[in-house]
Write an enzyme that holds these catalytic residues in place. Structure first.
Site, PDB file in Angstrom:
ATOM      1  CB  SER A 267      -0.986   0.036   1.201  1.00 16.46           C
ATOM      2  OG  SER A 267      -1.962   0.985   1.173  1.00 16.46           O
ATOM      3  CG  ASP A 370      -7.092  -1.093  -4.626  1.00 15.61           C
ATOM      4  OD1 ASP A 370      -7.544   0.149  -4.250  1.00 15.61           O
ATOM      5  OD2 ASP A 370      -5.897  -1.015  -4.194  1.00 15.61           O
ATOM      6  CG  HIS A 400      -5.904  -1.150  -0.568  1.00 17.80           C
ATOM      7  ND1 HIS A 400      -5.355  -0.782  -1.792  1.00 17.80           N
ATOM      8  CD2 HIS A 400      -5.268  -0.717   0.452  1.00 17.80           C
ATOM      9  CE1 HIS A 400      -4.288  -0.187  -1.398  1.00 17.80           C
ATOM     10  NE2 HIS A 400      -4.167  -0.029   0.082  1.00 17.80           N
TER      11      HIS A 400
END
Length: 438
Positions: A267, A370, A400
């Site tokens: 991320s 996502d 995600h």
């Protein structure tokens, strides 16, 4: 569509995340010097489940055969590292009698003239296989014997530098989820994993987290050079302890091959990994012997002022929705300089760094659900246009952080993702060449 349990957990997660972001956005009652201080904050225990303690030994407490150790390399900052070392004895048995188990790490009764096991709490060049040293008993973790270090010199492990996620404001290198994920990666890749606990926002804004990532790479290079100097000086009979012996990290000195270094970002950690890769390209031989051979960007936290199709269609997606991420970026980017086309947020803005053709091979992992996936895919496409090996792995019905969140770590999809990453990484860390490819 994800299972109902995942959807419910996503709602709770977003509520807690928004509450955390709102509390950080509230104006402080007085000027906060920590916003610009180098110390900062590298973890928020209230956000995490109890962190698993480090286990610096290959004991029954680590059934996966991975030992862990925490380290603070810079006393002037909050930079925190957690090491993950797969058991070297699983692959090559040391010659001689079968070792005994003492204090959770191997030792054998030395014959006259043979090397003895170093038990120093601070690292020593004796721990990397040079000369005997009187044993002390102030460290209960694994330290390589001289014989094991000589054997390890013939089989060095690559180094994977990992950056956790958390929208720049939460997360920790030693959180339960990150600990489990790094153990999995260390085991599957047969590599030393260095999880980086970088400074968080809003106490430390951009470029604090990015600078921490570069600092770790420089520290690894320094460790390798110190170990090499120590071995050279001991070979000349000058005495290693006269040259920074206490600064050497024995796990890296005995087992690491910094010329096979991989960056792995999760991320927002993917943003940091990509920045560090660019700085490594710019530094060139100044980072010797560290060489970044590849990077893995897992659902990178990329954004931009011009919305993509996925940003329009999936703006209210699971766990990290667009409104929360915008607030996180406002907390992270410099005050008064907020822009979604900031080089830290948008990988495709011009003048961001060295030419893309110089970037290392880059694997990008994206999730179908996502909203940030399209910009990550676009970045990968730009890399492929200049002949960089940059495949994209997209996972169906995934959200995600589907492979790194604590509630999703044990799913078959998360396990498959880690295995896929390991297959690709081994292309570039294998000493026998590119054996597998996508």
């Amino acid at each position: 569509m994800p299972p109902v349990a995942v959807q419910l957990h996503s709602l709770l997660f977003k509520l807690l995340l928004r509450r955390r972001l709102s509390s950080l956005s509230a104006p402080a009652p007085a000027p906060a010097p920590t916003r610009t201080a180098p110390f900062g904050v590298s973890s928020r225990p209230a956000d995490q489940r109890p962190s698993p303690p480090s286990n610096p030994s290959f004991s029954p407490a680590s059934p996966d055969g991975v030992a862990t150790k925490d380290l603070h390399p810079d006393p002037l900052s909050s930079l925190h590292l957690r090491f993950f070392l797969p058991n070297p004895n699983h692959h090559a048995a040391a010659p001689g009698p079968r070792p005994l188990r003492r204090n959770s790490f191997p030792q054998r009764d030395p014959a006259p003239g043979q090397d003895q096991l170093s038990r120093r709490a601070s690292a020593s060049f004796h721990a990397v296989g040079v000369s005997p040293e009187p044993a002390t008993r102030d460290y209960g973790g694994y330290l390589p014997t001289a014989a094991a270090a000589r054997s390890a010199a013939r089989r060095r492990l690559p180094v994977i530098v990992q950056f956790h996620g958390g929208a720049f404001v939460t997360g920790a290198a030693d959180s339960a989820a990150n600990d489990a994920f790094c153990r999995r990666v260390a085991r599957l890749c047969d590599a030393i994993v260095v999880a980086v606990g970088y400074r968080l926002a809003s106490e430390s804004r951009y470029p604090a987290a990015f600078d921490d990532g570069v600092a770790v790479l420089r520290w690894i290079a320094k460790q390798a050079n110190l170990a090499a100097c120590g071995r050279t000086m001991m070979g000349k009979g000058t005495g290693a302890d006269s040259f920074g012996a206490a600064m050497v990290e024995p796990w890296l000195a005995a087992h690491a091959d910094p010329s096979r270094c991989v960056l792995l970002g999760v991320s927002c950690g993917a943003n940091i990994a990509d920045y560090v890769a660019r700085k490594a390209v710019e530094a060139g031989k100044l980072l010797d012997p560290v060489r970044v051979v590849a990077q893995v960007l897992m659902y990178p936290f990329f954004m931009g002022s011009a919305p993509t199709r996925s940003e329009l269609k999936l703006a209210n997606s699971y766990f990290y929705d667009k409104s929360s991420c915008l607030l996180a970026w406002k907390l992270f980017l410099p005050e008064g300089g907020f822009s979604l086309d900031h080089p830290a947020a948008n990988p495709l803005v011009p003048g961001r760094g060295p030419p893309l053709k110089l970037m290392p091979p880059t694997l990008t992992v994206v999730a179908e659900l996502d909203w940030m996936k399209d910009r990550a895919i676009a970045y990968s496409e730009e890399l492929r246009k200049v002949n960089v090996d940059a495949p994209v792995l997209e996972y169906k019905d995934a959200v995600h952080e589907f492979a790194t969140l604590d509630v999703l770590l044990k799913t078959p999809q998360a396990q498959a993702c880690a295995e896929d990453i390991a297959i690709w990484i081994k292309k570039y860390i294998s000493l026998r060449g590119h054996e597998l490819s996508y």
